[in-house]
Design an enzyme around this catalytic site. Structure first.
Site, PDB file in Angstrom:
ATOM      1  N   SER A  76       0.823  -1.209   0.000  1.00  0.00           N
ATOM      2  CA  SER A  76       0.000   0.000   0.000  1.00  0.00           C
ATOM      3  C   SER A  76       0.859   1.263   0.000  1.00  0.00           C
ATOM      4  O   SER A  76       0.639   2.185  -0.794  1.00  0.00           O
ATOM      5  CB  SER A  76      -0.931  -0.016   1.220  1.00  0.00           C
ATOM      6  OG  SER A  76      -1.576   1.221   1.383  1.00  0.00           O
ATOM      7  N   ARG A 128      19.884 -14.889   8.052  1.00  0.00           N
ATOM      8  CA  ARG A 128      19.457 -13.563   7.611  1.00  0.00           C
ATOM      9  C   ARG A 128      20.523 -12.867   6.775  1.00  0.00           C
ATOM     10  O   ARG A 128      20.211 -12.210   5.775  1.00  0.00           O
ATOM     11  CB  ARG A 128      19.099 -12.704   8.826  1.00  0.00           C
ATOM     12  CG  ARG A 128      17.858 -13.161   9.562  1.00  0.00           C
ATOM     13  CD  ARG A 128      17.505 -12.195  10.683  1.00  0.00           C
ATOM     14  NE  ARG A 128      16.381 -12.695  11.464  1.00  0.00           N
ATOM     15  CZ  ARG A 128      15.107 -12.492  11.146  1.00  0.00           C
ATOM     16  NH1 ARG A 128      14.821 -11.806  10.061  1.00  0.00           N
ATOM     17  NH2 ARG A 128      14.147 -12.973  11.903  1.00  0.00           N
ATOM     18  N   LEU A 145      16.015  -6.718   9.815  1.00  0.00           N
ATOM     19  CA  LEU A 145      17.276  -6.557   9.104  1.00  0.00           C
ATOM     20  C   LEU A 145      18.443  -6.604  10.081  1.00  0.00           C
ATOM     21  O   LEU A 145      18.350  -6.114  11.207  1.00  0.00           O
ATOM     22  CB  LEU A 145      17.280  -5.230   8.347  1.00  0.00           C
ATOM     23  CG  LEU A 145      16.228  -5.124   7.232  1.00  0.00           C
ATOM     24  CD1 LEU A 145      16.131  -3.681   6.732  1.00  0.00           C
ATOM     25  CD2 LEU A 145      16.551  -6.073   6.085  1.00  0.00           C
ATOM     26  N   ASN A 147      11.798   3.914   6.951  1.00  0.00           N
ATOM     27  CA  ASN A 147      10.663   3.031   7.211  1.00  0.00           C
ATOM     28  C   ASN A 147       9.456   3.882   7.600  1.00  0.00           C
ATOM     29  O   ASN A 147       9.591   5.015   8.063  1.00  0.00           O
ATOM     30  CB  ASN A 147      11.011   2.059   8.353  1.00  0.00           C
ATOM     31  CG  ASN A 147       9.896   1.082   8.646  1.00  0.00           C
ATOM     32  OD1 ASN A 147       9.348   0.456   7.743  1.00  0.00           O
ATOM     33  ND2 ASN A 147       9.544   0.940   9.907  1.00  0.00           N
ATOM     34  N   HIS A 160       6.065   3.525  10.099  1.00  0.00           N
ATOM     35  CA  HIS A 160       5.537   2.698  11.185  1.00  0.00           C
ATOM     36  C   HIS A 160       4.164   3.224  11.598  1.00  0.00           C
ATOM     37  O   HIS A 160       3.986   4.444  11.757  1.00  0.00           O
ATOM     38  CB  HIS A 160       6.486   2.732  12.381  1.00  0.00           C
ATOM     39  CG  HIS A 160       6.019   1.887  13.529  1.00  0.00           C
ATOM     40  ND1 HIS A 160       6.058   0.506  13.503  1.00  0.00           N
ATOM     41  CD2 HIS A 160       5.500   2.227  14.738  1.00  0.00           C
ATOM     42  CE1 HIS A 160       5.579   0.035  14.641  1.00  0.00           C
ATOM     43  NE2 HIS A 160       5.229   1.052  15.405  1.00  0.00           N
ATOM     44  N   GLU A 175      -0.175   7.765   6.463  1.00  0.00           N
ATOM     45  CA  GLU A 175       1.087   7.167   6.024  1.00  0.00           C
ATOM     46  C   GLU A 175       1.355   7.521   4.573  1.00  0.00           C
ATOM     47  O   GLU A 175       2.490   7.816   4.173  1.00  0.00           O
ATOM     48  CB  GLU A 175       1.044   5.647   6.188  1.00  0.00           C
ATOM     49  CG  GLU A 175       1.006   5.157   7.627  1.00  0.00           C
ATOM     50  CD  GLU A 175       0.888   3.644   7.708  1.00  0.00           C
ATOM     51  OE1 GLU A 175       1.530   2.951   6.902  1.00  0.00           O
ATOM     52  OE2 GLU A 175       0.138   3.138   8.569  1.00  0.00           O
TER      53      GLU A 175
END
Length: 220
Positions: free
Chosen positions: A17, A69, A97, A111, A113, A178
């Site tokens: 999104s 990872r 990460l 990022n 949130h 957002e």
């Protein structure tokens, strides 16, 4: 004249999104970032199809086939280097990460949130906010550091919590914000207008001065 738009990758795990909001913002020729790659850890992520339909290079690196990872992230790094990526935006990327990867992208990895950090780090933020009875909730765009949902805050937007809210209705209003602040954060980063001092982020006003941190008006 050579374009100075910053080549940007969006990392997703699902429908993407916020990825769509970033792609739409970058359609404007004057936007200082170009979405050059959409990368997912899930080959079946719905957002990949949208990116492909919009002419954006797509790739999937399935984390399940790697022993750890860092091995997974090194494969991602190869693709990011191949596409000459300069900025990374996490948009619903559901993988923690490692410090190694974050270190490769210090100051260029951001990022979004769904909470007003430092409150409600982690998952299920909207239900937790309702359970706590808070009256203001929102979202945060921030630089990524090794600690989860920490890092200098670039922008925040607040929404009022209504008496009738459910986690779903609250999430929908937060998500709308957002889609406003994440493109704004990318725009300022790609334009070189952000300065980090300690844990605070300042946005240059064009004169070289460092005014108050970037603010977005609260939304009802």
């Amino acid at each position: 004249m050579t374009s100075q738009r910053k080549r940007t990758a969006i990392l997703i795990s699902g429908r993407g999104s916020n990825m769509r909001a970033l792609i739409e913002a970058a359609r404007v020729p004057a936007f200082p970032a170009e979405i050059a790659l959409v990368l997912s850890n899930r080959p079946d992520a719905a957002g990949l199809a949208f990116a492909k339909e919009n002419g954006i290079a797509c790739a999937a690196v399935d984390h399940k086939i790697y022993a750890g990872r860092e091995e997974f992230e090194r494969s991602m790094q190869v693709l990011l280097d191949l596409h000459r990526i300069e900025i990374i935006c996490l948009a619903g990327f559901m993988r923690m990460l490692t410090p190694w990867f974050i270190g490769q992208w210090q100051g260029a990895l951001i990022n979004i949130h769904p909470a007003l950090l430092p409150a409600y780090r982690g998952l299920d933020t909207h239900r937790r906010a309702l359970d706590d009875g808070v009256k203001i909730h929102g979202c945060t765009a921030h630089f990524v550091v090794p600690a989860m949902d920490e890092g200098p805050i670039i922008a925040q937007a607040a929404v009022a919590v209504l008496d009738s809210d459910t986690p779903e209705t609250l999430a929908a209003r937060v998500l709308a914000q957002e889609h406003v602040i994440y493109p704004a954060a990318l725009e300022r980063l790609a334009a070189g207008r952000l300065q980090v001092q300690g844990n605070r982020v300042f946005c240059e006003d064009g004169s070289g001065a460092l005014p108050a941190p970037l603010r977005v008006p609260a939304a009802s």
